[in-house]
Scaffold this active site. Structure first.
Site, PDB file in Angstrom:
ATOM      1  N   SER A 140       1.044  -1.001  -0.180  1.00 41.93           N
ATOM      2  CA  SER A 140       0.072   0.191  -0.290  1.00 41.93           C
ATOM      3  C   SER A 140       1.206   1.356  -0.079  1.00 41.93           C
ATOM      4  O   SER A 140       1.719   0.915   0.144  1.00 41.93           O
ATOM      5  CB  SER A 140      -1.067   0.460   1.009  1.00 41.93           C
ATOM      6  OG  SER A 140      -1.830   0.905   0.964  1.00 41.93           O
ATOM      7  N   HIS A 183      -7.573  -3.634   4.790  1.00 42.57           N
ATOM      8  CA  HIS A 183      -6.768  -1.784   5.277  1.00 42.57           C
ATOM      9  C   HIS A 183      -7.285  -1.536   3.883  1.00 42.57           C
ATOM     10  O   HIS A 183      -8.041  -0.295   3.568  1.00 42.57           O
ATOM     11  CB  HIS A 183      -4.911  -1.940   4.447  1.00 42.57           C
ATOM     12  CG  HIS A 183      -4.802  -0.842   4.500  1.00 42.57           C
ATOM     13  ND1 HIS A 183      -5.116  -0.632   3.130  1.00 42.57           N
ATOM     14  CD2 HIS A 183      -3.735  -0.481   4.581  1.00 42.57           C
ATOM     15  CE1 HIS A 183      -5.071   0.736   2.660  1.00 42.57           C
ATOM     16  NE2 HIS A 183      -4.374   1.210   3.584  1.00 42.57           N
ATOM     17  N   ASN A 184      -8.018  -1.959   2.633  1.00 46.23           N
ATOM     18  CA  ASN A 184      -8.799  -0.904   2.078  1.00 46.23           C
ATOM     19  C   ASN A 184      -9.630  -0.606   1.908  1.00 46.23           C
ATOM     20  O   ASN A 184     -10.417   0.401   1.739  1.00 46.23           O
ATOM     21  CB  ASN A 184      -9.109  -1.997   0.267  1.00 46.23           C
ATOM     22  CG  ASN A 184      -6.894  -1.297  -0.207  1.00 46.23           C
ATOM     23  OD1 ASN A 184      -5.986  -1.063   0.380  1.00 46.23           O
ATOM     24  ND2 ASN A 184      -7.388  -1.685  -1.815  1.00 46.23           N
ATOM     25  N   GLU A 211      -9.618   1.967   4.177  1.00 43.22           N
ATOM     26  CA  GLU A 211      -9.690   2.975   3.967  1.00 43.22           C
ATOM     27  C   GLU A 211     -10.875   3.382   3.181  1.00 43.22           C
ATOM     28  O   GLU A 211     -11.335   4.512   3.131  1.00 43.22           O
ATOM     29  CB  GLU A 211      -9.185   2.544   2.665  1.00 43.22           C
ATOM     30  CG  GLU A 211      -8.016   3.736   1.537  1.00 43.22           C
ATOM     31  CD  GLU A 211      -7.420   3.126   0.168  1.00 43.22           C
ATOM     32  OE1 GLU A 211      -6.365   2.255   0.382  1.00 43.22           O
ATOM     33  OE2 GLU A 211      -7.635   3.541  -0.867  1.00 43.22           O
ATOM     34  N   LYS A 254      -3.959  -6.819   3.502  1.00 38.93           N
ATOM     35  CA  LYS A 254      -3.770  -5.607   2.745  1.00 38.93           C
ATOM     36  C   LYS A 254      -5.450  -5.307   2.352  1.00 38.93           C
ATOM     37  O   LYS A 254      -6.483  -4.193   2.146  1.00 38.93           O
ATOM     38  CB  LYS A 254      -3.155  -6.462   1.060  1.00 38.93           C
ATOM     39  CG  LYS A 254      -3.211  -4.889   0.164  1.00 38.93           C
ATOM     40  CD  LYS A 254      -3.175  -4.258   0.853  1.00 38.93           C
ATOM     41  CE  LYS A 254      -3.243  -2.902  -0.122  1.00 38.93           C
ATOM     42  NZ  LYS A 254      -3.260  -2.662  -1.115  1.00 38.93           N
TER      43      LYS A 254
HETATM   44  P1  NDP Z   1      -0.912  -3.353 -13.863  1.00 42.47           P
HETATM   45  O1  NDP Z   1      -2.019  -3.654 -12.720  1.00 42.47           O
HETATM   46  O2  NDP Z   1      -1.351  -1.793 -14.739  1.00 42.47           O
HETATM   47  O3  NDP Z   1      -0.093  -4.449 -14.365  1.00 42.47           O
HETATM   48  C1  NDP Z   1       0.720  -4.041 -15.887  1.00 42.47           C
HETATM   49  C2  NDP Z   1       1.844  -5.112 -15.646  1.00 42.47           C
HETATM   50  O4  NDP Z   1       1.580  -6.544 -15.349  1.00 42.47           O
HETATM   51  C3  NDP Z   1       2.784  -4.817 -16.614  1.00 42.47           C
HETATM   52  O5  NDP Z   1       3.972  -4.761 -16.804  1.00 42.47           O
HETATM   53  C4  NDP Z   1       2.490  -5.678 -17.232  1.00 42.47           C
HETATM   54  O6  NDP Z   1       2.524  -6.045 -18.565  1.00 42.47           O
HETATM   55  C5  NDP Z   1       1.863  -6.918 -16.454  1.00 42.47           C
HETATM   56  N1  NDP Z   1       1.099  -7.952 -17.470  1.00 42.47           N
HETATM   57  C6  NDP Z   1      -0.349  -7.751 -17.739  1.00 42.47           C
HETATM   58  N2  NDP Z   1      -0.439  -8.708 -18.271  1.00 42.47           N
HETATM   59  C7  NDP Z   1       0.475 -10.268 -18.059  1.00 42.47           C
HETATM   60  C8  NDP Z   1       0.373 -11.417 -18.317  1.00 42.47           C
HETATM   61  N3  NDP Z   1      -0.209 -12.282 -18.599  1.00 42.47           N
HETATM   62  N4  NDP Z   1       2.017 -11.971 -18.394  1.00 42.47           N
HETATM   63  C9  NDP Z   1       2.640 -11.295 -17.976  1.00 42.47           C
HETATM   64  N5  NDP Z   1       2.971  -9.590 -17.272  1.00 42.47           N
HETATM   65  C10 NDP Z   1       1.516  -8.880 -17.449  1.00 42.47           C
HETATM   66  O7  NDP Z   1       0.517  -2.098 -12.998  1.00 42.47           O
HETATM   67  P2  NDP Z   1       0.461  -1.317 -11.257  1.00 42.47           P
HETATM   68  O8  NDP Z   1       2.184  -1.535 -11.458  1.00 42.47           O
HETATM   69  O9  NDP Z   1      -0.252  -0.495 -11.250  1.00 42.47           O
HETATM   70  O10 NDP Z   1       0.210  -2.609 -11.056  1.00 42.47           O
HETATM   71  C11 NDP Z   1       0.784  -3.401 -10.507  1.00 42.47           C
HETATM   72  C12 NDP Z   1       0.290  -4.307  -9.597  1.00 42.47           C
HETATM   73  O11 NDP Z   1       0.304  -3.803  -8.042  1.00 42.47           O
HETATM   74  C13 NDP Z   1      -1.032  -4.617  -9.388  1.00 42.47           C
HETATM   75  O12 NDP Z   1      -1.311  -6.099  -9.634  1.00 42.47           O
HETATM   76  C14 NDP Z   1      -2.120  -3.425  -9.158  1.00 42.47           C
HETATM   77  O13 NDP Z   1      -3.509  -4.085  -8.457  1.00 42.47           O
HETATM   78  C15 NDP Z   1      -1.554  -3.640  -7.805  1.00 42.47           C
HETATM   79  N6  NDP Z   1      -1.009  -2.606  -7.659  1.00 42.47           N
HETATM   80  C16 NDP Z   1      -0.878  -1.323  -7.381  1.00 42.47           C
HETATM   81  C17 NDP Z   1      -1.045  -0.088  -6.597  1.00 42.47           C
HETATM   82  C18 NDP Z   1      -1.236   1.425  -7.288  1.00 42.47           C
HETATM   83  O14 NDP Z   1      -1.289   2.426  -6.868  1.00 42.47           O
HETATM   84  N7  NDP Z   1      -1.495   1.297  -9.138  1.00 42.47           N
HETATM   85  C19 NDP Z   1      -1.195   0.166  -5.578  1.00 42.47           C
HETATM   86  C20 NDP Z   1      -0.656  -1.546  -4.850  1.00 42.47           C
HETATM   87  C21 NDP Z   1      -0.523  -2.484  -5.690  1.00 42.47           C
HETATM   88  P3  NDP Z   1       3.421  -6.078 -20.438  1.00 42.47           P
HETATM   89  O15 NDP Z   1       4.223  -4.166 -19.856  1.00 42.47           O
HETATM   90  O16 NDP Z   1       3.853  -6.525 -20.764  1.00 42.47           O
HETATM   91  O17 NDP Z   1       1.565  -5.186 -20.371  1.00 42.47           O
END
Ligand code: NDP
Length: 474
Positions: free
Chosen positions: A127, A185-186, A189, A182
């Site tokens: 988080s 937590h959400n 939130e 987590k």
């Molecule tokens: P996203 O949730 O938008 O995910 C994008 C990433 O996942 C890219 O690197 C993408 O690769 C990869 N991906 C998606 N599908 C596949 C697949 N089938 N095989 C391999 N790689 C894949 O990115 P975020 O950085 O926002 O979040 C990452 C994780 O963290 C998520 O689970 C999210 O819920 C969690 N999270 C996010 C927060 C936030 O504030 N954003 C806070 C806390 C947790 P490619 O570039 O090749 O498409």
């Protein structure tokens, strides 16, 4: 030299966590499905100890053993896809961490499946959003304890630090415990946000305050017992003007449809499954749902009759009400956390996780979205009594409930009379009155159930299950 840890998924969260880890002196292997993100990261950070790979085979080979791998990919199918591709490449004893927003049921299943191949699997809640990831998030890792010990030296360094210097990470418990916590937590939130939003709505639509006036009030509240990240950003938000030139505060230009990514819903679903009365958070989820029905609301606002009391307050009375709203908000927050921790107690037993409640409040003090001074009080309460059934039974919270209940009763009554919805506030005071009620009307309910379904009832004067002959003359 091999990398000490590898990160898969270099979107905003993965990239920032990798940079955070690197900044603490570790060499980090990085991989992304599409190479453009890897290329971009290496271009922007060519001076850093990053080891890029462009195939999963090369990535796995770039890591020292036992391997430590942090996945930051899209939760759900993305996570499954990466695990399936990685599995044949890993060795017994390697540690795979899923840092995505994964449902804890999925984490439990994956942990069990990977455990069969001797691969450790940690489901870790992260988080703090993208800035938290870069500068210090709150981390909630769950899985094999031995696996946690292998990654703890890295996690404790990258986590946020509370004012007393303690890192905002701790071993939460086996299998899905980290992602579960987590999720709570959400949920909490969601509750915090809804209580703040209702306070705003009452000040605005019952007291008739202006946006700048409310910005000052929230800033003032942030100096006292409500001191928290969410109150702080609320004050800031209300002080901001539209950046597209309407000349109005930005809040007035933002459409009132509250979106969600489902973690609050999971929290409520889990509460229903486990029998935890988690009404404040659930009302917060419903509040977002009804807000999404904008079209229907606009239509209904034109046809549904209104018979409400107009509130006319003097300036002095308004000032008194502002303080009452502050007290109501704090009271609501206490109920919401009491419910959240009660839910964790119930589910902790259900899944045999041995959750350490005081530590959970402790690691939420910095880094995460619900960070607040208030959490120290929860840590203190569980330090005094680790087996506390409900936060309300702790002296501090009991005292707050005693002092502030009058205010929330008045604020809720006034808002309802004025026709302003306060679902979370009302849930909070209703929970309090239900939890402390020696007798609830469930006696009548049991009679009804026994009447139509012969479900039997228990008696107040003797043990056993009884059935009344409802269909016979007495
Ligand atoms: P996203 O949730 O938008 O995910 C994008 C990433 O996942 C890219 O690197 C993408 O690769 C990869 N991906 C998606 N599908 C596949 C697949 N089938 N095989 C391999 N790689 C894949 O990115 P975020 O950085 O926002 O979040 C990452 C994780 O963290 C998520 O689970 C999210 O819920 C969690 N999270 C996010 C927060 C936030 O504030 N954003 C806070 C806390 C947790 P490619 O570039 O090749 O498409």
């Amino acid at each position: 030299k091999k990398a000490q840890i590898g990160v898969i998924g270099l979107a905003v969260m993965g990239k920032n966590l990798a940079l955070n880890i690197e900044s603490r002196g570790f060499t980090v292997g990085v991989y992304n499905r599409h190479r453009n993100r890897t290329d971009e990261m290496m271009r922007d950070h060519s001076d850093k100890k990053l080891v890029p790979s462009y195939t999963l085979e090369d990535f796995v080979n770039s890591l020292e053993k036992p391997r430590r791998i942090l996945m930051m990919v899209k939760a759900g199918a993305g996570t499954d896809a990466v695990i399936d591709q990685l599995l044949p490449l890993l060795d017994k004893g390697d540690v795979l961490i899923d840092g995505g927003n994964t449902n804890f049921h999925d984490t439990m299943a994956r942990n069990a499946k990977l455990d069969k191949s001797g691969i450790n699997f940690i489901g870790m809640g992260v988080s703090g959003g993208e800035l938290g990831a870069l500068h210090g998030p709150a981390l909630m890792p769950g899985g094999q304890k031995e696996a946690y010990d292998l990654v703890a030296p890295i996690l404790t360094q990258i986590a946020a630090k509370a004012k007393d210097g303690k890192p905002c990470v701790t071993y939460i418990g086996p299998n899905g415990a980290g992602h579960y916590v987590k999720m709570i937590h959400n949920g909490i939130e969601y509750g915090d946000e809804e209580l703040i939003d209702e306070s705003y709505n009452i000040m605005r639509n019952v007291l008739g305050l202006s946006v700048p006036e409310m910005a000052d009030i929230f800033a003032e509240w942030n100096k006292g017992e409500l001191d928290s990240y969410l109150i702080e950003i609320t004050a800031d938000i209300l002080s901001r003007q539209d950046d597209l030139g309407s000349g109005k505060p930005i809040v007035d230009m933002i459409l009132d449809r509250g979106a969600n990514k489902g973690t609050g819903k999971w929290s409520s679903e889990t509460a229903l499954d486990g029998g935890a009365p988690q009404s404040v958070i659930t009302e917060a989820v419903y509040a977002r749902y009804i807000s999404m029905m904008k079209k229907e609301r606009v239509a209904a606002s034109k046809v549904l009759p209104e018979d409400v009391e107009k509130v006319n307050l003097t300036d002095e009375e308004k000032q008194e009400y502002i303080e009452k709203i502050r007290q109501a908000l704090y009271f609501g927050k206490v109920m919401s956390y009491a419910q959240g921790f009660e839910q964790m107690r119930i589910d902790g037993q259900r899944y045999d996780w041995n959750l350490k409640f005081g530590e959970l409040a402790q690691i939420w003090r910095e880094g995460c979205i619900i960070r607040a001074q208030f959490l120290q009080k929860i840590t203190d309460a569980f330090a005094k009594n680790p087996d506390l059934d409900n936060l309300l039974l702790d002296d501090y919270f009991k005292e707050i409930a005693g002092k502030y209940q009058k205010a929330i009763r008045e604020v809720v009554a006034m808002s309802i009379k004025a026709g302003i919805p306060v679902p979370a506030f009302a849930a909070a005071i209703n929970y309090y009155d239900s939890y402390r009620a020696e007798v609830l009307p469930a006696n009548l309910l049991q009679a009804q159930r026994d009447y139509f379904g012969a479900h039997t009832y228990e008696r107040t004067d003797r043990k056993g299950n009884f059935h009344y002959s409802w269909y016979e003359e007495q």
